[in-house]
Design a protein around this motif. Structure first.
Motif, PDB file in Angstrom:
ATOM      1  N   LEU B 447     -32.384  35.465 -11.534  1.00 52.97           N
ATOM      2  CA  LEU B 447     -33.309  34.538 -12.190  1.00 52.97           C
ATOM      3  C   LEU B 447     -32.841  34.259 -13.616  1.00 52.97           C
ATOM      4  N   PRO B 448     -33.147  33.049 -14.117  1.00 48.27           N
ATOM      5  CA  PRO B 448     -32.736  32.715 -15.475  1.00 48.27           C
ATOM      6  C   PRO B 448     -33.569  33.436 -16.544  1.00 48.27           C
ATOM      7  N   PHE B 449     -34.725  33.966 -16.165  1.00 49.24           N
ATOM      8  CA  PHE B 449     -35.538  34.691 -17.142  1.00 49.24           C
ATOM      9  C   PHE B 449     -35.588  36.178 -16.789  1.00 49.24           C
ATOM     10  N   ALA B 450     -35.980  37.004 -17.760  1.00 50.83           N
ATOM     11  CA  ALA B 450     -35.899  38.444 -17.586  1.00 50.83           C
ATOM     12  C   ALA B 450     -37.112  38.995 -16.845  1.00 50.83           C
ATOM     13  N   LEU B 451     -36.970  39.157 -15.550  1.00 51.29           N
ATOM     14  CA  LEU B 451     -38.041  39.752 -14.761  1.00 51.29           C
ATOM     15  C   LEU B 451     -37.641  41.184 -14.395  1.00 51.29           C
ATOM     16  N   TYR B 452     -36.338  41.359 -14.228  1.00 44.71           N
ATOM     17  CA  TYR B 452     -35.805  42.665 -13.863  1.00 44.71           C
ATOM     18  C   TYR B 452     -36.123  43.679 -14.967  1.00 44.71           C
ATOM     19  N   GLY B 453     -36.561  44.847 -14.553  1.00 51.86           N
ATOM     20  CA  GLY B 453     -36.844  45.883 -15.540  1.00 51.86           C
ATOM     21  C   GLY B 453     -38.230  45.794 -16.139  1.00 51.86           C
ATOM     22  N   THR B 454     -39.029  44.802 -15.742  1.00 55.44           N
ATOM     23  CA  THR B 454     -40.396  44.726 -16.254  1.00 55.44           C
ATOM     24  C   THR B 454     -41.358  45.194 -15.157  1.00 55.44           C
ATOM     25  N   ILE B 455     -42.590  45.509 -15.573  1.00 53.47           N
ATOM     26  CA  ILE B 455     -43.541  45.948 -14.555  1.00 53.47           C
ATOM     27  C   ILE B 455     -43.947  44.784 -13.651  1.00 53.47           C
ATOM     28  N   TRP B 456     -43.715  43.535 -14.106  1.00 58.06           N
ATOM     29  CA  TRP B 456     -44.137  42.401 -13.281  1.00 58.06           C
ATOM     30  C   TRP B 456     -43.311  42.276 -12.020  1.00 58.06           C
ATOM     31  N   LEU B 457     -42.056  42.692 -12.103  1.00 61.11           N
ATOM     32  CA  LEU B 457     -41.235  42.672 -10.888  1.00 61.11           C
ATOM     33  C   LEU B 457     -41.839  43.624  -9.854  1.00 61.11           C
ATOM     34  N   ILE B 458     -42.265  44.786 -10.320  1.00 56.44           N
ATOM     35  CA  ILE B 458     -42.910  45.745  -9.411  1.00 56.44           C
ATOM     36  C   ILE B 458     -44.184  45.123  -8.844  1.00 56.44           C
TER      37      ILE B 458
END
Lengths: 350, 588
Positions: B447-458
């Motif tokens: 993805l072009p934005f940072a979702l990886y490593g955030t709780i939102w990905l979970i």
């Protein structure tokens, strides 16, 4: 029996206390390069993917490093195999998030060595060749000594097995258990040890006989196997960590680890990832964790420090002070032979 | 029955008008198409990429370094070539089928007693369901294995009584697996069935009783028949869940050498490198199978109008009087409480309060300690973990119920795109956690934005994983609502959106709330996804639990599990309190 435990407990506490005092006196034995420290401080943070237990080691190590250098340690705890999967994906997407990692041989089965930085700090010089990569891509930080544990309230001392051949006695049929962890710390490590000690032909012969003993497979960690032995579900636990038996016995659990020679010794290794966000802080962190100072954190947590100059809190857990023979399964050997050992396990035991 | 409820007064007036347009039915209205398309698009966006990733994984050859290298059919071949394939399939069907029956029997009985009768101990039944849902599976299974184990209290008692040295019951067998799995899923059945029964119209039961039917006749001829589509949907759902379950086949089956289809998958992902292709191929086969089961279910649901009992007429009379049967009903609830909750909970407390896991004995009593609880409560990181976990679970549950509330309605009413939406929302059921986790890492990193490593990905991964559960709650909820309510609303001039918001949504709320609670409770203790997706800044409680489990600190894990369960029960009780109040407003 309770008398023996008390004696052992006091002795252990005493030794730990002396060692801790000695450690404090001889602190900062290694001094990292000032230029590296400055560069690391500029980066301000190091990200560490760890396979160690957070409360026991990850946080104490992080706190010790932060206290010494004022550089923040961000950590995430993941079992070694899953960690490698996660990192491989990060590498593939060209978005590596971690600087340093630690993991056992399972990690290296998944992670090609090309992805790791070759770095040998001064502290690494003290380590024997069998605990490090000649190119400096990984160094052992702590050891695991694996052996057979016995439930002392179910099995009287006279009947304890002393050798690997004793395990083939029909009286143990269905009474032994081991983990399903397919690493050198599980059945594959046991198989590798037997093949080394007995040779290929005799070794396979032995393993086939052992398979006839119906060893119970416990789909959980070595610690869970030991807990089930303590609870009396099984009489013997194969491939359990010797320090776990000592920790439980100190709390009064009816368990003892056996010097069934040679025992199996494996390592947990630290390394650095290429293209990581804080390369200098990562190096400084590896420096620290391999130094005597860093290794004393492992000692204090009752783990077996890999540094030859740092004894275990209970020194007899390590082969030198405990006077027992071990088969060291190096990371290279594991990389080369683990698939073969795993196949034997699946064919004979699964 | 006397005081008209808001629903009743709102719907009663146009009821006569509705009757005259009964023939016309609600046609897939034009106004609904954009909504259906938008919803299908959102679902497709959530579900299709992981499915594609799954399919790709199932065909890709894994090189010795774990990287994908080329295409292969080997994973599928392996699946079929299994030496004991027939026996394994047989085991799987027996295991999943029998466990489904136990769950339905235990959960269904409880739900009916609580919602439809004047049985005593109603609160105890709800408590049983909520507490056992709040307990992590690993712990629940561990507690049962402790209770039934060779050196556990059951066999200890047996040996003491008979003087034999054998065992009365070996849990590491197929029956052992069935019992534990059956108990594991009975709270889900209870919550879902309770929502169904709560909304069902009791008039017909009363009529049967007035006309001289016995209690059993009434249950058999009326209550069960009315709930039939819901029960069937649930049975298919629980059956699928049992076929793809990992915990019990691994923890109970592997030590006992009882193999089911998922045993191989479990072992495959535990290898180094993990054999993800093997696991994925299995999931693809499951996907096909489930598509078939859903189609089958669709045929049954097509005639579901006959079962709708929430109509424009007033309902909700007093509960069914069991008469002398009250004592029996109370005893049944007590026994279930004892089996499903009290015994495993006592085992956990015992494990948490002793320094090491040993047999139950008087001698061990003097070793009792609070050290494990102290260790958990004084560890400094738990607060962040708890906050993160609650955020993620609340997000997943809320988003899932918002989506499936609308999706369930479109699907159950066979509106435009309803079938597709149903398939999309149910598909994630087949993902083994680790496969979904790997797919989520892979996709989020692109993805072009940072979702990886955030709780939102979970949170999003949980949303995808648990949407099928929300769908079952919403779907069976809608089936009970008679269309005449919506028709009446339409005739009175409300648009479809207005009808949904003002008529369907409030009437559906018990089902949606039950679904929310369920997802909230199970999402908060999901292990396999959390372990892969947690980064340094997105740690959840499940990771700490896995830590303790892998390190085998059974005592500390039990202590953490118990404290977590207490927290979940408090959260769930608060939620139920709010739910009851709003339900009272809708249903009177």
């Amino acid at each position: 029996m309770s008398h023996g435990h008390t004696a052992r407990l006091t002795r252990r506490t005493l030794i730990a206390a002396t060692l801790l005092a000695a450690g404090l006196a001889a602190s900062s034995a290694t001094a990292a390069d000032q230029a590296l420290i400055d560069a690391a401080r500029k980066e301000g943070t190091v990200v560490w993917y760890s396979s160690l237990i957070v409360n026991q080691l990850v946080r104490p190590v992080a706190e010790a490093f932060e206290a010494k250098y004022g550089i923040k340690v961000e950590y995430s705890r993941t079992p070694a195999g899953e960690m490698a999967l996660k990192l491989l994906n990060e590498i593939k997407a060209d978005s590596v998030q971690a600087d340093a990692f630690d993991g056992n041989s399972a990690f290296f089965q998944v992670m090609p060595l090309d992805n790791l930085v070759a770095y040998s700090p001064d502290a690494a010089a003290a380590y024997p060749a069998e605990l490090k990569d000649p190119n400096g891509r990984f160094h052992a930080i702590n050891l695991a000594i694996l052996t057979t544990a016995v439930n002392t309230s179910l099995v009287p001392e006279a009947e304890w097995p002393r050798t690997y051949d004793d395990l083939l006695d029909p009286k143990w049929k269905g009474k032994m258990a081991w983990t399903t962890d397919l690493t050198p710390n599980g059945p594959p490590g046991f198989i590798g040890n037997i093949l080394k000690v007995y040779g290929e032909d005799k070794g396979m012969d032995y393993l086939k006989k052992l398979a006839g003993q119906d060893v119970v497979k416990v789909p959980a960690s070595q610690r869970v196997v030991l807990d089930q032995v303590i609870a009396g579900e099984h009489q013997l636990g194969l491939m359990t960590f010797n320090h776990h038996s000592v920790i439980s016995a100190a709390k009064g659990a009816p368990v003892v680890w056996l010097k069934m020679e040679p025992l199996v010794s494996t390592g947990n290794y630290v390394g650095l990832l290429k293209n990581s966000p804080h390369p200098n802080a990562g190096k400084l962190f590896v420096d620290f964790i391999l130094s005597e100072e860093g290794q004393k954190v492992f000692q204090a947590a009752n783990y077996l420090p890999a540094h030859p100059g740092v004894p275990a809190a209970e020194p007899t857990l390590k082969p030198e002070a405990g006077h027992f023979k071990v088969t060291v399964i190096t990371n290279e050997e594991a990389l080369a032979d683990l698939p073969k050992w795993t196949k034997i396990y699946k064919d004979l035991f699964q | 029955m006397a005081g008209g409820t808001p629903t009743q007064t709102a719907a009663a007036r146009p009821a006569a008008a509705a009757a005259t347009v009964r023939r016309k039915r609600v046609r897939p209205a034009a106004g609904l198409r954009p909504l259906a398309i938008a919803l299908a698009a959102v679902l497709a966006l959530l579900v299709i990429p992981p499915i594609l990733s799954l399919i790709a994984m199932s065909f890709s050859d894994t090189g010795s370094d774990g990287a994908a290298s080329g295409l292969t059919l080997a994973h599928y071949a392996e699946l079929i070539q299994d030496r004991s394939f027939i026996a394994v399939v047989f085991n799987t069907v027996v295991f999943a089928g029998s466990a489904t029956l136990i769950s339905l029997l235990v959960g269904g009985t409880l739900a009916w007693l609580v919602e439809r009768t004047n049985t005593p101990f109603k609160r105890l039944a709800t408590l049983t369901a909520i507490v056992s849902l709040g307990t992590p599976y690993v712990l629940y299974v561990m507690a049962w294995l402790y209770l039934l184990g060779h050196s556990g209290p059951v066999n200890q008692l047996y040996r003491a009584l008979t003087g034999s040295s054998g065992v009365l019951f070996d849990p590491y067998t197929l029956p052992g697996m069935i019992i534990v799995e059956g108990f594991l899923w009975s709270p889900l059945v209870y919550l879902l069935m309770a929502a169904t029964f709560r909304m069902a119209n009791a008039e017909m039961e009363e009529a049967a009783r007035v006309n001289g039917a016995t209690v059993l006749d009434t249950i058999w001829l009326v209550s069960l028949r009315l709930a039939w589509p819901a029960i069937l949907a649930l049975a298919i759902f629980v059956f699928i869940r049992n076929v793809e379950s990992f915990e019990v086949p691994a923890l109970v089956g592997i030590p006992g050498n009882v193999r089911v289809l998922t045993t191989d998958i479990y072992l495959a992902v535990k290898e180094f490198p993990p054999q993800l292709g093997h696991a994925a191929s299995f999931s693809v086969v499951m996907l096909v199978l489930i598509t078939g089961l859903i189609a089958l279910y669709g045929r049954i649901a097509r005639r579901a109008d006959r079962y709708a009992s929430v109509t424009g007429k007033g309902y909700r009379p007093r509960p069914f009087d069991l008469g002398a049967g009250r004592a029996v009903a109370g005893a049944v609830i007590l026994v279930i409480f004892l089996l499903v909750l009290a015994l495993p909970l006592m085992a956990l407390i015992w494990m948490a309060a002793t320094p090491f896991v040993g047999p139950v004995s008087v001698a061990a009593l003097k070793n009792m300690t609070l050290a494990n609880f102290r260790a958990v409560l004084t560890a400094p990181t738990y607060l962040t973990l708890v906050t993160n976990t609650l955020t993620v679970s609340i997000f997943a549950a809320t988003a899932a119920m918002l989506i499936t509330g609308v999706a369930g309605w479109l699907a159950a009413r066979r509106q435009f795109g309803g079938r597709l939406i149903d398939q999309l929302a149910t598909a994630p059921l087949i993902f083994p956690g680790i496969v979904l986790g790997v797919a989520a890492i892979d996709l989020s990193l692109r993805l072009p934005f940072a979702l990886y490593g955030t709780i939102w990905l979970i949170g999003i991964a949980y949303l995808i994983r648990y949407m099928p559960y929300g769908m079952r709650y919403a779907y069976s909820g809608v089936l009970q609502l008679h269309k005449e309510l919506e028709e009446a609303s339409a005739v009175s001039g409300a648009g479809l959106i207005g009808t949904f918001l003002r008529i369907v949504a409030p009437l559906l709320s018990p089902a949606l709330m039950a679904g929310w609670l369920f997802i909230f409770l199970i999402a908060s203790r999901e292990l396999s996804i959390a372990v892969l997706l947690s980064g340094p800044r997105s740690q959840v409680i499940a990771v700490a639990m896995l830590d303790l489990w892998q390190n085998g600190q059974a005592g500390e894990l039990s202590a953490l599990g118990l404290l977590w369960t207490v927290l979940m029960v408090v959260a769930a009780s608060l939620f139920q309190f709010v739910e009851r109040r709003s339900a009272r407003k809708t249903f009177g």
